[in-house]
Every structure is written in C-alpha cells, then in structure tokens.
Design a protein around this motif. Structure first.
Motif, PDB file in Angstrom:
ATOM      1  N   LYS A   1       0.882  -1.169   0.000  1.00 13.20           N
ATOM      2  CA  LYS A   1       0.000   0.000   0.000  1.00 13.20           C
ATOM      3  C   LYS A   1       0.913   1.211   0.000  1.00 13.20           C
ATOM      4  O   LYS A   1       1.865   1.273   0.784  1.00 13.20           O
ATOM      5  CB  LYS A   1      -0.843   0.015   1.273  1.00 13.20           C
TER       6      LYS A   1
ATOM      7  N   LEU B   1      -5.277   1.450   8.581  1.00 13.95           N
ATOM      8  CA  LEU B   1      -5.675   1.284   7.182  1.00 13.95           C
ATOM      9  C   LEU B   1      -4.639   1.902   6.234  1.00 13.95           C
ATOM     10  O   LEU B   1      -4.413   1.412   5.139  1.00 13.95           O
ATOM     11  CB  LEU B   1      -7.035   1.974   6.985  1.00 13.95           C
TER      12      LEU B   1
ATOM     13  N   TRP C   1       3.237  -0.243  10.413  1.00  9.42           N
ATOM     14  CA  TRP C   1       1.953  -0.949  10.272  1.00  9.42           C
ATOM     15  C   TRP C   1       1.979  -2.262  11.056  1.00  9.42           C
ATOM     16  O   TRP C   1       1.045  -2.608  11.760  1.00  9.42           O
ATOM     17  CB  TRP C   1       1.647  -1.234   8.791  1.00  9.42           C
TER      18      TRP C   1
ATOM     19  N   ARG D   1      -0.667  -3.240  13.856  1.00 12.48           N
ATOM     20  CA  ARG D   1      -1.598  -4.353  13.620  1.00 12.48           C
ATOM     21  C   ARG D   1      -1.536  -5.338  14.783  1.00 12.48           C
ATOM     22  O   ARG D   1      -2.547  -5.837  15.259  1.00 12.48           O
ATOM     23  CB  ARG D   1      -1.253  -5.045  12.305  1.00 12.48           C
TER      24      ARG D   1
ATOM     25  N   PHE E   1      -9.718  -8.266  17.936  1.00 10.74           N
ATOM     26  CA  PHE E   1     -10.627  -8.598  16.840  1.00 10.74           C
ATOM     27  C   PHE E   1     -10.590 -10.064  16.434  1.00 10.74           C
ATOM     28  O   PHE E   1     -11.018 -10.424  15.351  1.00 10.74           O
ATOM     29  CB  PHE E   1     -10.329  -7.688  15.630  1.00 10.74           C
TER      30      PHE E   1
ATOM     31  N   ALA F   1     -13.534   2.573   9.076  1.00 15.49           N
ATOM     32  CA  ALA F   1     -13.421   1.341   8.282  1.00 15.49           C
ATOM     33  C   ALA F   1     -14.605   0.420   8.540  1.00 15.49           C
ATOM     34  O   ALA F   1     -14.974  -0.375   7.685  1.00 15.49           O
ATOM     35  CB  ALA F   1     -12.110   0.624   8.616  1.00 15.49           C
ATOM     36  N   GLY F   2     -15.205   0.538   9.727  1.00 18.96           N
ATOM     37  CA  GLY F   2     -16.235  -0.428  10.080  1.00 18.96           C
ATOM     38  C   GLY F   2     -17.662   0.063   9.943  1.00 18.96           C
ATOM     39  O   GLY F   2     -18.603  -0.731  10.026  1.00 18.96           O
TER      40      GLY F   2
ATOM     41  N   MET G   1      -9.179  -2.199  -4.734  1.00 20.76           N
ATOM     42  CA  MET G   1      -8.060  -2.060  -3.798  1.00 20.76           C
ATOM     43  C   MET G   1      -6.766  -1.826  -4.576  1.00 20.76           C
ATOM     44  O   MET G   1      -6.315  -2.713  -5.299  1.00 20.76           O
ATOM     45  CB  MET G   1      -7.920  -3.329  -2.966  1.00 20.76           C
TER      46      MET G   1
ATOM     47  N   ARG H   1      -2.700  -1.301  -5.142  1.00 22.77           N
ATOM     48  CA  ARG H   1      -1.382  -1.628  -4.592  1.00 22.77           C
ATOM     49  C   ARG H   1      -0.324  -0.998  -5.503  1.00 22.77           C
ATOM     50  O   ARG H   1      -0.621  -0.596  -6.631  1.00 22.77           O
ATOM     51  CB  ARG H   1      -1.159  -3.148  -4.537  1.00 22.77           C
TER      52      ARG H   1
ATOM     53  N   PRO I   1     -14.052 -10.524  -0.071  1.00 18.13           N
ATOM     54  CA  PRO I   1     -14.746  -9.288   0.334  1.00 18.13           C
ATOM     55  C   PRO I   1     -14.006  -8.545   1.437  1.00 18.13           C
ATOM     56  O   PRO I   1     -14.179  -7.344   1.592  1.00 18.13           O
ATOM     57  CB  PRO I   1     -16.095  -9.797   0.840  1.00 18.13           C
ATOM     58  N   PHE I   2     -13.186  -9.260   2.188  1.00 14.92           N
ATOM     59  CA  PHE I   2     -12.432  -8.620   3.277  1.00 14.92           C
ATOM     60  C   PHE I   2     -10.942  -8.542   2.929  1.00 14.92           C
ATOM     61  O   PHE I   2     -10.103  -8.388   3.820  1.00 14.92           O
ATOM     62  CB  PHE I   2     -12.624  -9.390   4.579  1.00 14.92           C
ATOM     63  N   GLY I   3     -10.596  -8.638   1.667  1.00 14.43           N
ATOM     64  CA  GLY I   3      -9.195  -8.665   1.279  1.00 14.43           C
ATOM     65  C   GLY I   3      -8.606 -10.030   1.608  1.00 14.43           C
ATOM     66  O   GLY I   3      -9.325 -10.968   1.993  1.00 14.43           O
TER      67      GLY I   3
ATOM     68  N   ARG J   1      -2.844  -8.004   5.104  1.00 13.42           N
ATOM     69  CA  ARG J   1      -3.570  -6.729   5.223  1.00 13.42           C
ATOM     70  C   ARG J   1      -5.068  -6.915   5.074  1.00 13.42           C
ATOM     71  O   ARG J   1      -5.814  -5.952   4.843  1.00 13.42           O
ATOM     72  CB  ARG J   1      -3.045  -5.722   4.210  1.00 13.42           C
TER      73      ARG J   1
ATOM     74  N   CYS K   1      -8.929  -7.449   6.181  1.00 18.41           N
ATOM     75  CA  CYS K   1      -9.709  -6.642   7.130  1.00 18.41           C
ATOM     76  C   CYS K   1      -9.515  -7.077   8.585  1.00 18.41           C
ATOM     77  O   CYS K   1      -9.706  -8.245   8.916  1.00 18.41           O
ATOM     78  CB  CYS K   1     -11.186  -6.765   6.760  1.00 18.41           C
TER      79      CYS K   1
END
Ligand code: HEM
Length: 427
Positions: A72, A86, A93, A97, A104, A248-249, A306, A308, A366-368, A372, A374
């Motif tokens: 990213k 994000l 990062w 994370r 989560f 993000a959520g 998305m 890159r 759908p969540f990557g 990286r 979600c």
C-alpha cells in the motif's frame, strides 16, 4: 502461477481511456473492459502503467503470497485517518496491527456481543413502532445508525448520542467525496478541514466517554496503554487508530446490510429458506444466515477496488510487472467472473452452503486477503448475523423505493435511499 516464459501484458488500446473519460463513463466500466482481456490486463494513464489483476491465483499472489512486493502506498483516506492502521505501511503498520489484532479475534470480539445486542434491540424497537404505524422508513439510514451505534457502544460502552451521530454523518459526507480511483478521474485535491474537525471532536469524545467506565472497553484501553508506554503512540496516532476503526467499520457494514435487504426484497424466497433452515439459534439457521451475508458480499463486496504499488519487479501469469506499476485488485470483478463463479450475476446463497465447492484461493475476497486483510472481518460478520437473527424472523422489509443502481466510489453502494415498509411477521 508465474511461468518461465514471458507473455505480453494485454492492454486496452491507447484511446480507450480517453474515450471512456470523454464519455463520462464509470470507473467500473473501464475496468470491466480491461477484465475482458484476461486475468492480468493493463491500461495507461498518461505515462503511468496500471495493471488490473482479477484472476484468482494472481489475486492470491499479489495479496497473500507477495505482500512485500505489492504494497500500500498512500491511501485515499490518509488525509483523514493519518497513520491509522488502514493507511500505515512497513514496520510501523506491523507494530500497529499486532497491538489491535487481539481485540478482533473470534474470542476478542465476544466482549462486544452485549453491546451489539443492545444496538440490535434498539433497531428492533424502532422497526416494531414503524411496522405498527405503517410508516415508510429509510432503512439504509437505520442500518447506518445501527452500525455506528454498534461501533460506538463497543468503543465507549455508551449508546450513540445525537451530537456524535451528527458529526459522523457530516464526516461521512466528506468521505463520500473521495473518488474510487483518484488518478483515473483526475479530481483535484479535496478540502478535508471540516471533515477533520468532526473526526477530531468525535475521537476526543470517545476517549472521554471510555474513561468514564471502570472497565474500559478493549480497543480504547489497549491504545491508551500503548500511549502511556510507547513514544510512537502519540495523541495523534491514538486518534487516527480510533477513527480508523470507526470509519473502516461503519459505512462498509451498513452498506452491506442495505444490499442484503435489497437482495432479499428481490428474492423473498431466500428469506423463507433461511428461516426454514432451522429454529432460532440452531446451527442450520446460523449457517443459512451466514450464507446470505457471504452471497451479498460476493455480489457487492463493499470495498470493491483495492490499489497496490509494485515496490519491486515481479511476474504475474507469466507477465513481467515493472517496479513502480500501480496494481488494482477488484473483488467486485473477481466475484463476477463466470470462470470462477457459475451464473455470477445470480443471487444464490446456497452456493456457500455446499462444502464441496469452496471458492478457489483468491476467488473470494470481500475482506481482502493476506496480512492486510480486514481487521474487523469477524466483528462485521458477527454484527450482521446478530442483527439478522433478530430482525429476519420478526419483520419482512417491503422495499417501496429502491435506488436505480449502484454508485462506485470508495465503496460500491446503492445510489439512493432505500425506502421500505416493515411488516411484523413475528416468528
Ligand atoms: C462488511 C464490512 C466490511 C468490509 C466489506 C470490509 C472490507 C475491508 C477490506 C477489503 C480491507 C482490506 C483493504 C486492502 O487490502 O486494501 C479492510 C481493511 C480493514 N478493515 Fe474492514 N471491512 C468491513 C468491516 C470492518 C469493521 C467492522 C472494522 C473494524 C471494527 C474494519 C476495520 C478494518 C481495518 C482496521 C482495516 C485495515 C487493516 C490493515 O491494513 O491492517 N473493517 N476491510
């Protein structure tokens, strides 16, 4: 899979972009045209090479196998979310994370279930009153309120208050101004001052409210602890992380739920099938509800595009990718590839109930995917499932006014309000 023999990148001809641009087309149409050329296809934006990757194994390579090659770089939300998770990159990062990950996991999100339940009860109460009055409601607004309420309660242990709601809705308008892919549309810089002012005030309030409870909710506690112990966790970074979780959520989950109710309105038999899969609380019912969510996110993966940046040269499907190339992944296009998904345009949740036909690696994202992916994927699915377990048996939403189509901005969203009458069905 990379092969030894090099092939040539199939590219849209030089005029395609100009024709698309002058015709006022949507980004998705340009990308759809490129997808027709193959799983890895290119087009040029001025002197810049853009490569669209839609094939499952190539998507897997970019996101999961070579995340250090395809990184990213910058983020469309950076002016608002600064160095939050994000938008952060590299070692910074990784540290960030690691800090938030524990909050989560499947076990981590259990803590938030009472908060989610309270937000679900608030929706059910509002819908019960609306059903009794025969009122036409903008259910997309109800679902946005719900997903904000869930996050707010999870962060602060307080229900969403009108002032915070107002600020976040105003901030949301600022986010909505961000284009799907800035270089493609050539938009000039957006003035984010007002949006940032709302975001700052909301972050301050979240920290103040969380401090009022003895047992501080997870994410805030973890961040404040880090701020006390680690010099890199400045006040600004704590603000960026908190707002990243909210931003993000919030719109993502709410938009997915709006699509789900639109799809159920068009396919009422799918609601009946889900309810018939087993009594409330049974495994059968849960699996059927999960399949409704999965299939909605296949057709409408809210984060549909998305970007890159190739930090080093690589080969994709035998095609050399130069360092410096912009690589675009589109869950939306991959999910609608007929070679990966039979009858891709059809809403058929049952495809997710067939254990023998798991999607190929890279075909469903759908969540990557990869490191990286979600952070809030399990949280989002749990929140959606808890809402549906309560409201699906209790109400049928009859859509009176559906938006004409989809808008393709930062998210793929219904491009207008979803007005519906709620019928109490009371299982
Ligand atoms: C249906 C709901 C959601 C969808 C479709 C979604 C989708 C995504 C996707 C596709 C990514 C990866 C982006 C990329 O690789 O460029 C992502 C990242 C992220 N999401 Fe979600 N998301 C959802 C809900 C949530 C929720 C509820 C939260 C927080 C509670 C959240 C927090 C994040 C964060 C922090 C990241 C960045 C992770 C990182 O870069 O390490 N998301 N999301």
């Amino acid at each position: 899979m990379a092969t030894a023999a090099h092939s040539v990148l199939p590219e849209l001809d030089a005029g395609a972009f100009a024709r698309w641009r002058s015709g006022g087309g949507r980004v998705v149409d340009l990308l759809g045209e490129a997808r027709e050329l193959g799983p890895v296809a290119g087009f040029r934006l001025g002197d810049r090479q853009v490569v669209l990757v839609t094939g499952a194994s190539q998507v897997q390579q970019v996101l999961a196998k070579s995340p250090d090659t395809y990184v990213k770089r910058g983020h469309r939300l950076k002016p608002l979310l600064g160095e939050g998770l994000l938008c952060a990159a590299g070692e910074q990062w990784r540290r960030q994370r690691k800090l938030l990950q524990s909050q989560f996991t499947g076990r981590g999100i259990k803590v938030y279930e009472p908060q989610i339940r309270a937000a679900v009860a608030a929706v059910a109460e509002r819908w019960r009153a609306a059903a009794a009055a025969g009122e036409v409601r903008e259910i997309d607004a109800d679902l946005r309120y719900f997903s904000l309420d869930v996050i707010w309660r999870s962060l602060t242990a307080h229900p969403l208050d009108p002032e915070t709601h107002r600020r976040l809705v105003s901030a949301g308008d600022g986010f909505a101004a961000i284009p799907a892919f800035a270089p493609a549309t050539g938009d000039t810089a957006i003035d984010f001052r007002e949006t940032n002012e709302h975001v700052d005030r909301v972050a301050e309030r979240a920290i103040a409210l969380a401090g009022e409870t003895d047992e501080q909710p997870g994410v805030v506690r973890v961040l404040l602890q880090a701020a006390a112990e680690l010099p890199e966790y400045t006040e600004r970074l704590v603000r960026d992380e908190l707002m990243t979780v909210v931003v993000a959520g919030y719109e993502t989950t709410a938009t997915a739920l709006s699509w789900l109710f639109l799809l159920l309105d068009a396919h009422p038999e799918q609601r009946d099938l889900a309810l018939a899969a087993g009594p409330a609380g049974s495994d059968g019912r849960s699996a059927a509800i999960r399949a409704l969510i999965d299939e909605t996110l296949r057709l409408y993966p809210v984060a549909w595009l998305m970007p890159r940046y190739a930090a080093a040269p690589d080969t994709l499907d035998g095609i050399p990718i130069e360092a410096g190339t912009t690589v675009l992944l589109s869950p939306y296009l991959t999910h609608r590839d007929p070679e990966l998904w039979p009858d891709p345009e059809e809403f058929r949740p049952q495809r997710f109930l067939d254990a023998e036909r798991r999607p190929a690696p890279g075909a469903y994202l759908p969540f990557g995917l990869g490191p990286r992916a979600c952070l809030g994927a399990q949280f989002a699915v749990r929140e959606m499932a808890m809402l549906l377990e309560e409201v699906l048996p209790a109400f049928r939403a009859e859509v009176r006014e559906a938006p004409a189509g989809a808008g393709y901005g930062l998210t793929v969203h219904p491009d207008g309000p979803v007005r519906a009458v709620l019928h109490a069905t009371g299982e």
